[in-house]
Design a protein around this motif. Structure first.
Motif, short mmCIF file in Angstrom:
data_model
loop_
_atom_site.label_atom_id
_atom_site.label_comp_id
_atom_site.label_asym_id
_atom_site.label_seq_id
_atom_site.Cartn_x
_atom_site.Cartn_y
_atom_site.Cartn_z
N GLU A 224 1.46 -53.57 15.76
CA GLU A 224 1.37 -53.29 17.20
C GLU A 224 1.27 -51.78 17.45
O GLU A 224 0.47 -51.33 18.29
CB GLU A 224 2.60 -53.85 17.93
N VAL A 225 2.05 -51.00 16.72
CA VAL A 225 2.01 -49.55 16.86
C VAL A 225 0.65 -49.01 16.42
O VAL A 225 0.05 -48.17 17.10
CB VAL A 225 3.15 -48.89 16.04
N GLN B 71 -2.18 -50.63 16.34
CA GLN B 71 -3.20 -51.04 17.30
C GLN B 71 -3.24 -50.09 18.50
O GLN B 71 -4.31 -49.71 18.98
CB GLN B 71 -2.93 -52.47 17.77
N LYS B 72 -2.06 -49.66 18.95
CA LYS B 72 -2.02 -48.70 20.06
C LYS B 72 -2.61 -47.36 19.64
O LYS B 72 -3.30 -46.70 20.44
CB LYS B 72 -0.57 -48.52 20.53
N GLN B 73 -2.34 -46.96 18.40
CA GLN B 73 -2.94 -45.72 17.89
C GLN B 73 -4.46 -45.82 17.89
O GLN B 73 -5.17 -44.87 18.26
CB GLN B 73 -2.44 -45.44 16.47
N GLU C 79 -6.35 -47.67 19.78
CA GLU C 79 -6.90 -47.77 21.14
C GLU C 79 -6.80 -46.47 21.93
O GLU C 79 -7.52 -46.28 22.91
CB GLU C 79 -6.17 -48.89 21.90
N ASP C 80 -5.94 -45.57 21.49
CA ASP C 80 -5.75 -44.30 22.20
C ASP C 80 -6.83 -43.30 21.77
O ASP C 80 -6.67 -42.55 20.81
CB ASP C 80 -4.36 -43.75 21.90
N ARG C 81 -7.95 -43.29 22.50
CA ARG C 81 -9.11 -42.50 22.09
C ARG C 81 -9.45 -41.39 23.08
O ARG C 81 -10.56 -40.89 23.12
CB ARG C 81 -10.32 -43.43 21.90
N ASP D 138 -11.23 -48.67 11.72
CA ASP D 138 -9.87 -49.06 12.08
C ASP D 138 -8.83 -48.41 11.17
O ASP D 138 -7.74 -48.96 10.94
CB ASP D 138 -9.72 -50.59 12.00
N LYS E 13 -3.63 -51.48 9.52
CA LYS E 13 -2.86 -52.69 9.80
C LYS E 13 -2.66 -53.51 8.52
O LYS E 13 -3.39 -53.35 7.55
CB LYS E 13 -3.55 -53.52 10.89
#
Length: 379
Positions: A53-54, A56-58, A60-62, A287, A342
């Motif tokens: 989850e962490v 995935q947030k990294q 998505e933060d673009r 990713d 991941k």
């Protein structure tokens, strides 16, 4: 102060010079103690690998991303010291590029070998065929090693010495016979070990071992190196290599040093200027989040002539690099990265764009004093 001076002069019969020296030493000790009083040393913080989850947030933060360059080549070095397998795309696990530097040659007294210690290893040609790793070499039959890895806990050994060490399991006996016959050193025997990457002892404090300043580094306690000398990814750019070739032509006319000599796992192209990879603090490739840890200072591995399996007398590229890329007594070329991915892993492909999220200045995390050459004493 004057009372102590009088006592030292009259009772202890000291000279003025001795008294002054003594008081300077005492004053220095008091000053150091006063300045460091209450200051606690920077401690190593043990952290768990980030959750999916962490990460995935990294991913998505673009907001801060800017594109610079793309992946030009991906190279896997299954046997440390051996030749690479060049691929168009490859799996990335939490331990780095799959199978990269996963096997290592071990000799007597538990000593691990790379190409610098045993240049003959650079003649071993690995290839992947289905569920097997094939090893070929001149005058030798193909050695087939199963990729499936099943082992018993009691078979795990700690192998290696300073610079190369880790948890590993010995491959079957015939692999040792194959290596011993090929290397052909009188009275020496060699064995092949495979790293146990999920063993807790593989995750040790590389930051302390390599004296990286904690406060200036992105290294984490969960970073694992396997049988790589430092970190999971070694990245160089074609622009940096071309710049090096120009300097090499000036320093050693007529001599060529192939890019392969730098043994990078990832080669990139399209950077705005040479050595810009040294400014990459955090980047994203697909990713995979890569964290720039430190510049790669070069060693004798880069001087091996892989066509004949011998160290070059010219000492290139080290000689040229130390003239214009000096860093703490060596020449720097390429940058070392750790990563986040991941649990399901990812795939890195040739042509993948590089997105830079934050930058740093060379030679971070080392202090800039490391790029200053020590002054030679005049006679």
């Amino acid at each position: 102060f004057f009372g102590a001076w009088f006592l030292a002069k009259s009772c202890l019969n000291m000279s003025d010079y001795t008294v002054v020296t003594l008081f300077c030493v005492i004053a220095g000790v008091i000053l150091v103690f006063t300045l460091n009083r209450g200051r606690k040393p920077k401690k190593w913080v043990e952290r768990e690998y980030p959750t999916d989850e962490v990460i995935q947030k990294q991913l998505e933060d673009r907001k801060t991303e800017e594109r610079e360059g793309e992946i030009a080549k991906i190279r896997i070095y299954p046997i440390k010291g051996g030749r690479p397998v060049e691929v168009k795309e490859w799996a990335v696990t939490r331990y780095g590029l799959k199978y990269d530097r996963e096997w290592i040659v071990v000799g007597e007294n538990n000593q691990c070998y790379d190409a610098a210690k045993e240049p003959t290893l650079s003649q071993i040609i690995p290839t992947f065929h289905g569920d097997f790793l094939h090893l070929d070499a001149k005058g030798m039959e193909t050695l087939k090693i199963p990729l499936e890895f099943a082992y018993k806990q009691e078979n795990i050994e700690m192998v290696g010495d300073y610079g190369i060490q880790g948890s590993a399991v010995e491959e079957r006996e015939e692999t040792g016979h194959w290596l011993t016959k090929f290397i052909n050193k009188p009275d020496k025997k060699y064995r092949l070990f495979r790293g146990v990457l999920d063993d807790p002892r593989q995750s040790y404090k590389v930051v302390l071992k390599y004296k990286i300043p904690l406060e200036n580094s992105l290294v984490e306690s969960y970073d694992k190196q396997g049988f790589r000398n430092k970190f999971a990814f070694h990245l160089v750019s074609e622009e940096s290599y071309q710049d090096f070739r120009e300097k090499l032509a000036e320093n050693s006319p007529g001599l060529e040093v192939p890019l392969d000599n730098f043994r990078a796992s990832v080669v990139v192209k399209g950077l705005s200027k040479p050595f810009n990879e040294d400014t990459f603090e955090v980047i994203r490739v697909g990713d995979v989040i890569l964290r720039g840890i430190l510049p790669c200072t070069r060693c004798l591995n880069t001087t091996v002539d892989t066509s004949v399996g011998k160290l070059c007398d010219s000492q290139e590229p080290m000689k040229t690099l130390t003239k214009y890329r000096y860093l703490g007594g060596r020449g720097a070329f390429g940058h070392l990265f750790s990563h986040h991915v991941k649990s399901s892993g990812s795939v890195m492909k040739v042509g993948d764009p590089i997105f830079v999220r934050s930058r740093k200045e060379f030679p971070a995390p080392f202090p800039k004093s490391c790029i200053e050459r020590p002054q030679k004493k005049k006679n």
